[in-house]
Every structure is written in C-alpha cells, then in structure tokens.
Design a protein around this motif. Structure first.
Motif, mmCIF file in Angstrom:
data_model
loop_
_atom_site.group_PDB
_atom_site.id
_atom_site.type_symbol
_atom_site.label_atom_id
_atom_site.label_comp_id
_atom_site.label_asym_id
_atom_site.label_seq_id
_atom_site.Cartn_x
_atom_site.Cartn_y
_atom_site.Cartn_z
ATOM 1 N N LYS A 86 78.985 11.902 12.984
ATOM 2 C CA LYS A 86 78.783 13.317 13.306
ATOM 3 C C LYS A 86 77.307 13.578 13.606
ATOM 4 O O LYS A 86 76.431 13.112 12.891
ATOM 5 C CB LYS A 86 79.190 14.227 12.143
ATOM 6 N N LYS A 87 77.027 14.318 14.673
ATOM 7 C CA LYS A 87 75.688 14.802 14.976
ATOM 8 C C LYS A 87 75.668 16.295 14.687
ATOM 9 O O LYS A 87 76.627 16.991 14.975
ATOM 10 C CB LYS A 87 75.343 14.583 16.446
ATOM 11 N N ALA A 88 74.561 16.760 14.112
ATOM 12 C CA ALA A 88 74.447 18.183 13.778
ATOM 13 C C ALA A 88 73.123 18.713 14.297
ATOM 14 O O ALA A 88 72.105 18.029 14.258
ATOM 15 C CB ALA A 88 74.527 18.372 12.274
ATOM 16 N N LYS A 89 73.156 19.943 14.795
ATOM 17 C CA LYS A 89 71.965 20.583 15.325
ATOM 18 C C LYS A 89 72.023 22.056 14.943
ATOM 19 O O LYS A 89 73.065 22.683 15.084
ATOM 20 C CB LYS A 89 71.951 20.444 16.842
ATOM 21 N N GLY A 90 70.923 22.591 14.411
ATOM 22 C CA GLY A 90 70.889 24.001 14.039
ATOM 23 C C GLY A 90 69.782 24.286 13.046
ATOM 24 O O GLY A 90 68.945 23.439 12.761
ATOM 25 N N ILE A 91 69.772 25.505 12.514
ATOM 26 C CA ILE A 91 68.770 25.887 11.516
ATOM 27 C C ILE A 91 68.943 25.028 10.269
ATOM 28 O O ILE A 91 68.010 24.402 9.799
ATOM 29 C CB ILE A 91 68.896 27.390 11.156
ATOM 30 N N ILE A 92 70.145 24.994 9.733
ATOM 31 C CA ILE A 92 70.490 24.106 8.610
ATOM 32 C C ILE A 92 71.529 23.134 9.151
ATOM 33 O O ILE A 92 72.628 23.534 9.526
ATOM 34 C CB ILE A 92 71.049 24.896 7.415
ATOM 35 N N ALA A 93 71.164 21.854 9.230
ATOM 36 C CA ALA A 93 72.037 20.851 9.842
ATOM 37 C C ALA A 93 72.408 19.782 8.826
ATOM 38 O O ALA A 93 71.544 19.251 8.132
ATOM 39 C CB ALA A 93 71.338 20.218 11.034
ATOM 40 N N TYR A 95 69.407 17.420 13.330
ATOM 41 C CA TYR A 95 68.204 18.027 13.871
ATOM 42 C C TYR A 95 68.215 19.488 13.462
ATOM 43 O O TYR A 95 69.136 20.203 13.814
ATOM 44 C CB TYR A 95 68.190 17.976 15.405
ATOM 45 N N GLY A 96 67.187 19.926 12.713
ATOM 46 C CA GLY A 96 67.135 21.327 12.322
ATOM 47 C C GLY A 96 65.925 21.619 11.467
ATOM 48 O O GLY A 96 65.159 20.723 11.122
ATOM 49 N N VAL A 97 65.743 22.881 11.126
ATOM 50 C CA VAL A 97 64.642 23.266 10.257
ATOM 51 C C VAL A 97 64.825 22.602 8.901
ATOM 52 O O VAL A 97 63.921 21.961 8.374
ATOM 53 C CB VAL A 97 64.566 24.805 10.124
ATOM 54 N N ILE A 98 66.013 22.713 8.333
ATOM 55 C CA ILE A 98 66.389 21.994 7.110
ATOM 56 C C ILE A 98 67.509 21.052 7.509
ATOM 57 O O ILE A 98 68.579 21.498 7.934
ATOM 58 C CB ILE A 98 66.854 22.955 6.007
ATOM 59 N N SER A 99 67.255 19.750 7.428
ATOM 60 C CA SER A 99 68.261 18.791 7.876
ATOM 61 C C SER A 99 68.581 17.785 6.781
ATOM 62 O O SER A 99 67.695 17.305 6.083
ATOM 63 C CB SER A 99 67.799 18.068 9.135
ATOM 64 N N VAL A 100 69.874 17.505 6.642
ATOM 65 C CA VAL A 100 70.376 16.564 5.657
ATOM 66 C C VAL A 100 71.284 15.590 6.377
ATOM 67 O O VAL A 100 72.212 16.009 7.066
ATOM 68 C CB VAL A 100 71.164 17.286 4.533
ATOM 69 N N GLY A 101 71.002 14.299 6.247
ATOM 70 C CA GLY A 101 71.845 13.302 6.893
ATOM 71 C C GLY A 101 71.258 11.922 6.769
ATOM 72 O O GLY A 101 70.172 11.727 6.229
ATOM 73 N N PHE A 102 71.983 10.940 7.278
ATOM 74 C CA PHE A 102 71.515 9.561 7.249
ATOM 75 C C PHE A 102 70.185 9.450 7.997
ATOM 76 O O PHE A 102 69.223 8.904 7.504
ATOM 77 C CB PHE A 102 72.569 8.634 7.871
#
Length: 73
Positions: A10-17, A23-30
C-alpha cells in the motif's frame, strides 16, 4: 479488478499517511517521508526508525541528523 480492501503493498499520501510507503506531514510506514516520519526507514525533518535520516532529529539504530541518537549515529 483489484479490491481496495485487499491486503498487500500500500502507498499512502496525505497530511497523516499510514502505509508501506507513506508521504505526508506525519507519516507511518515501512518507508516513510515527511516532517515526522515513523518506520523502518524514516526520512524527514524528524525521523524515527531502525534507519533514520532527519534534518533536525533522528532516532534509530542507524541515524543521521543534527541531533542523532542510536548505535551508529
């Protein structure tokens, strides 16, 4: 046709991703990119993870930053 509820990459993009790659201001992921990055590989203004690169603060086993904490920093 792919269902949005399937598990996997899964790819996530946004303010909280939150996602495998985020990719985001606050990002959590591998692999995370953002101002505050939490993940195995965190890159951002403040990075937290096993391998972290932070412009200001980096915390992790391997870390690079202005203020860095870790085994190799």
């Amino acid at each position: 046709m792919r269902s949005s509820s399937r598990r996997g990459f899964k790819k996530a993009k946004g303010i909280i991703a939150i996602g495998n790659i985020s990719y985001g201001v606050i990002s959590v992921g591998f692999l995370s990119f953002g101002l505050l990055s939490f993940g195995c590989f965190g890159i951002g203004f403040a990075g937290f993870g096993a391998i972290a690169l932070g412009l200001l603060l980096a915390t992790g086993a391997i870390s690079v930053g202005t203020f860095s904490f870790g085994a190799i920093s």
